[in-house]
Design a protein around this motif. Structure first.
Motif, PDB file in Angstrom:
ATOM      1  N   PHE A   1     -16.115  46.827  64.487  1.00 25.95           N
ATOM      2  CA  PHE A   1     -17.340  47.090  63.805  1.00 25.95           C
ATOM      3  C   PHE A   1     -17.687  45.986  62.806  1.00 25.95           C
ATOM      4  O   PHE A   1     -18.799  46.295  61.881  1.00 25.95           O
ATOM      5  CB  PHE A   1     -17.443  48.723  63.188  1.00 25.95           C
ATOM      6  N   GLY A   2     -17.148  44.889  62.321  1.00 26.93           N
ATOM      7  CA  GLY A   2     -17.711  43.995  61.559  1.00 26.93           C
ATOM      8  C   GLY A   2     -17.004  43.826  60.242  1.00 26.93           C
ATOM      9  O   GLY A   2     -17.556  43.244  59.435  1.00 26.93           O
ATOM     10  N   PHE A   3     -15.969  44.611  60.211  1.00 22.69           N
ATOM     11  CA  PHE A   3     -15.242  44.715  59.022  1.00 22.69           C
ATOM     12  C   PHE A   3     -14.160  43.720  58.746  1.00 22.69           C
ATOM     13  O   PHE A   3     -13.646  43.447  59.871  1.00 22.69           O
ATOM     14  CB  PHE A   3     -14.566  46.191  58.717  1.00 22.69           C
ATOM     15  N   HIS A   4     -13.722  43.565  57.683  1.00 24.08           N
ATOM     16  CA  HIS A   4     -12.577  42.380  57.335  1.00 24.08           C
ATOM     17  C   HIS A   4     -11.618  42.878  56.143  1.00 24.08           C
ATOM     18  O   HIS A   4     -11.992  43.547  55.328  1.00 24.08           O
ATOM     19  CB  HIS A   4     -13.163  41.108  57.085  1.00 24.08           C
TER      20      HIS A   4
ATOM     21  N   LEU B   1      -8.506  45.481  50.096  1.00 28.62           N
ATOM     22  CA  LEU B   1     -10.139  45.930  50.409  1.00 28.62           C
ATOM     23  C   LEU B   1     -10.199  45.781  51.771  1.00 28.62           C
ATOM     24  O   LEU B   1      -9.945  44.761  52.425  1.00 28.62           O
ATOM     25  CB  LEU B   1     -11.103  45.334  49.426  1.00 28.62           C
ATOM     26  N   VAL B   2     -11.342  46.743  52.420  1.00 30.89           N
ATOM     27  CA  VAL B   2     -12.025  46.434  53.618  1.00 30.89           C
ATOM     28  C   VAL B   2     -13.402  46.131  53.281  1.00 30.89           C
ATOM     29  O   VAL B   2     -14.054  46.829  52.770  1.00 30.89           O
ATOM     30  CB  VAL B   2     -11.784  47.498  54.315  1.00 30.89           C
ATOM     31  N   LYS B   3     -13.855  45.035  53.782  1.00 30.45           N
ATOM     32  CA  LYS B   3     -15.359  44.605  53.525  1.00 30.45           C
ATOM     33  C   LYS B   3     -16.218  44.646  54.699  1.00 30.45           C
ATOM     34  O   LYS B   3     -15.605  43.870  55.754  1.00 30.45           O
ATOM     35  CB  LYS B   3     -15.289  43.144  52.790  1.00 30.45           C
ATOM     36  N   HIS B   4     -17.491  44.846  54.458  1.00 32.02           N
ATOM     37  CA  HIS B   4     -18.546  44.646  55.742  1.00 32.02           C
ATOM     38  C   HIS B   4     -19.386  43.693  54.919  1.00 32.02           C
ATOM     39  O   HIS B   4     -20.202  44.109  54.269  1.00 32.02           O
ATOM     40  CB  HIS B   4     -19.138  45.812  56.277  1.00 32.02           C
TER      41      HIS B   4
ATOM     42  N   VAL C   1     -17.813  47.753  50.454  1.00 34.34           N
ATOM     43  CA  VAL C   1     -16.712  47.452  50.163  1.00 34.34           C
ATOM     44  C   VAL C   1     -15.757  48.713  49.758  1.00 34.34           C
ATOM     45  O   VAL C   1     -16.318  49.409  48.988  1.00 34.34           O
ATOM     46  CB  VAL C   1     -16.716  46.487  48.918  1.00 34.34           C
ATOM     47  N   ARG C   2     -14.716  48.900  50.561  1.00 30.90           N
ATOM     48  CA  ARG C   2     -13.786  50.198  50.288  1.00 30.90           C
ATOM     49  C   ARG C   2     -12.533  49.852  50.125  1.00 30.90           C
ATOM     50  O   ARG C   2     -12.061  48.723  50.520  1.00 30.90           O
ATOM     51  CB  ARG C   2     -14.113  50.917  51.382  1.00 30.90           C
TER      52      ARG C   2
END
Length: 68
Positions: free
Chosen positions: A17-20, A25-28, A34-35
């Protein structure tokens, strides 16, 4: 004290889904989400994680549309 870790399976779903995942942190990048990694790590089922991520993306897109 370290938080929960994202499994390889969870990371595959997130990246789909495009997150890294970066550190804790998990970022899109495209949507500016940013979560905390723990938010995703506690969802053990890949199906539930997919639904959670889809809802997160839907909400972010709606919010962006209303605030642009």
């Amino acid at each position: 004290m370290g938080g929960m870790s994202v499994t390889a399976e969870q990371q595959v779903v997130l990246e789909m889904f495009g997150f890294h995942v970066e550190g804790e942190l998990v970022k899109h990048f495209k949507l500016g989400i940013v979560r905390e990694k723990e938010e995703f790590a506690r969802i053990s089922s890949p199906e539930e994680l997919r639904e959670y991520v889809k809802q997160l993306l839907r909400n972010q897109c709606l919010w962006k549309r209303q605030n642009d």
